[in-house]
Scaffold this active site. Sequence first.
Site, PDB file in Angstrom:
ATOM      1  N   TRP A 129       0.802  -1.220   0.000  1.00 63.30           N
ATOM      2  CA  TRP A 129       0.000   0.000   0.000  1.00 63.30           C
ATOM      3  C   TRP A 129       0.840   1.279   0.000  1.00 63.30           C
ATOM      4  CZ3 TRP A 129       1.959   2.414   4.091  1.00 63.30           C
ATOM      5  CH2 TRP A 129       2.526   1.611   5.090  1.00 63.30           C
ATOM      6  N   HIS A 154      -3.633  -6.474  -4.787  1.00 61.17           N
ATOM      7  CA  HIS A 154      -3.112  -5.290  -4.089  1.00 61.17           C
ATOM      8  C   HIS A 154      -3.401  -5.423  -2.586  1.00 61.17           C
ATOM      9  CE1 HIS A 154      -1.075  -1.601  -4.238  1.00 61.17           C
ATOM     10  NE2 HIS A 154      -1.606  -1.073  -5.322  1.00 61.17           N
ATOM     11  N   GLU A 227      10.912  -8.256  -3.451  1.00 58.80           N
ATOM     12  CA  GLU A 227      11.437  -6.946  -3.028  1.00 58.80           C
ATOM     13  C   GLU A 227      10.894  -6.744  -1.615  1.00 58.80           C
ATOM     14  OE1 GLU A 227      11.867  -3.687  -1.940  1.00 58.80           O
ATOM     15  OE2 GLU A 227      10.692  -2.701  -3.533  1.00 58.80           O
ATOM     16  N   LEU A 228      11.751  -7.003  -0.631  1.00 56.18           N
ATOM     17  CA  LEU A 228      11.255  -7.122   0.748  1.00 56.18           C
ATOM     18  C   LEU A 228      11.730  -5.958   1.629  1.00 56.18           C
ATOM     19  CD1 LEU A 228      11.771 -10.999   0.938  1.00 56.18           C
ATOM     20  CD2 LEU A 228       9.809  -9.710   0.072  1.00 56.18           C
ATOM     21  N   CYS A 261      10.406   1.167   1.729  1.00 62.34           N
ATOM     22  CA  CYS A 261      11.456   0.183   1.968  1.00 62.34           C
ATOM     23  C   CYS A 261      12.829   0.847   1.859  1.00 62.34           C
ATOM     24  CB  CYS A 261      11.317  -0.966   0.978  1.00 62.34           C
ATOM     25  SG  CYS A 261      11.205  -0.423  -0.726  1.00 62.34           S
TER      26      CYS A 261
HETATM   27  O1  LIG Z   1       8.981   1.069  -0.710  1.00 61.18           O
HETATM   28  C1  LIG Z   1       9.839   1.040  -1.572  1.00 61.18           C
HETATM   29  C2  LIG Z   1       9.732   1.601  -2.968  1.00 61.18           C
HETATM   30  C3  LIG Z   1      10.137   3.005  -3.065  1.00 61.18           C
HETATM   31  C4  LIG Z   1      10.576   3.355  -4.463  1.00 61.18           C
HETATM   32  O2  LIG Z   1      10.633   2.507  -5.351  1.00 61.18           O
HETATM   33  O3  LIG Z   1      10.897   4.519  -4.728  1.00 61.18           O
END
Ligand SMILES: O=CCCC(=O)O
Length: 450
Positions: A129, A154, A227-228, A261
Amino acid sequence: MIFKSINPFTKEVFAEHEVLTNIQLNKKLQLSESAFKKWKTTSFQERAGKMQKLAHVLRENKGKLGLLITNEMGKILPESIAEVEKSAGNCDFYAENAEQMLKDEYYDTSFKSISVYDPMGAVFAIMPWNYPFWQVLRYAAPAIMAGNVTLLKHAPNVIGCAKAIESAFLEAGFPEGIFQQISIDIPQVESVIASDIVCGVTLTGSEMAGSSVASLAGKHIKKSVMELGGSDAFIVLNDADLEKAATVATQSRMLNAGQACICAKRFIVTEKVADKFAALFAQKVQLLKQGNPLQEGIQMGPLARLDLADKLAKQLEKSLQQGAKLIVGGERENCNFQPTVIDFVDSNNVAFQEETFGPLATIIRAKDSNDAVAIANNHRYGLAAAIWSEDRENALKLARNIEAGNVFVNSLVRSDSRIPFGGIKKSGYGRELGTIGIKEFMNMKSLIIE
Ligand SMILES: O=CCCC(=O)O
């Protein structure tokens, strides 16, 4: 069962979305299959025309879509609108470059040998989210330009965004079934992965979700990209431009209310400049205006859900009990968590060891540059990192020793359509974006002619 869209600032439930029955889900899988049969035969030109139209639809509607993002997950409106624009940019990027990226590759052998890239089916995506448009268009634009189709599960709190993305694809002229959002619950995930039309799974989310979905992908022999989590290091060395580093540190930790992340989470500063950096950083964090994410001038909204604010509050409380020193913030009310900085954190502290998904920055003091790199690497995660020093050559040398998927020197860590993005260790595997991103769910087929 119903998923609810709840505005985290007003707490108002403003939409409800029914979870698909298994019969409805099977129909969607069948539609994927028939759509793929035709889509894989289309030309790059045809796909690119529609993808550019999608970029246009997103830009035309960025105000309305931005408002939906803010209402569902709470980020400030300018950040939401910027996210829609960045997503549109990714559609343009892959529309312009997919054909070149996937061109045949010839080998220098005594006979003729070529690699060709074939699409494989439906990419099943499980997305979070925190960037409800960007995370989706990041994987979907390359997948669809490559001739694959996709199914999106999602996060339950942003189903409105998922539906809006699906509508945008249809408005752009993509045939039905190319992009489908499926509002499903966790127990239904395995049946999607097991389906023959699904060629692979891409997940952006927590380490725990990644571990269970990757196991299912393994069980059904499907490729996966994970992608963690991350606990990105932001290293500040003696010769850094401290003023600039503190400005970017604030941005890097506090953007999206700290819920990315790739937010910097561990600020590892050499002892000689640590007091000065901590003071500058604290000063800038204290100035951030927090409040209604729709109000002009507000720089940080609420966290997306109450349970996230609860978890962060517990991590902060434990960190302080473990000896960290609070230098800014520390209060929270419902989903609103004050931008917070704690100092004198060590590697045994919970805020060091766990991912902190919200506006909590930790300062860790290092003896010297090698110690700083060692502290950065002493972690289960390896997503991204930043290093600040006026000696760019030395910084680049140190960057090579950092265990992460992306390392930025004197700059904000951010994703970019042109550059591969992803992590190592418990931050996952595989790459999104760039040329490698579009190849993840392709059959690289070798043709050999004697
Ligand atoms: O939460 C991670 C993704 C942030 C991004 O790709 O800019």
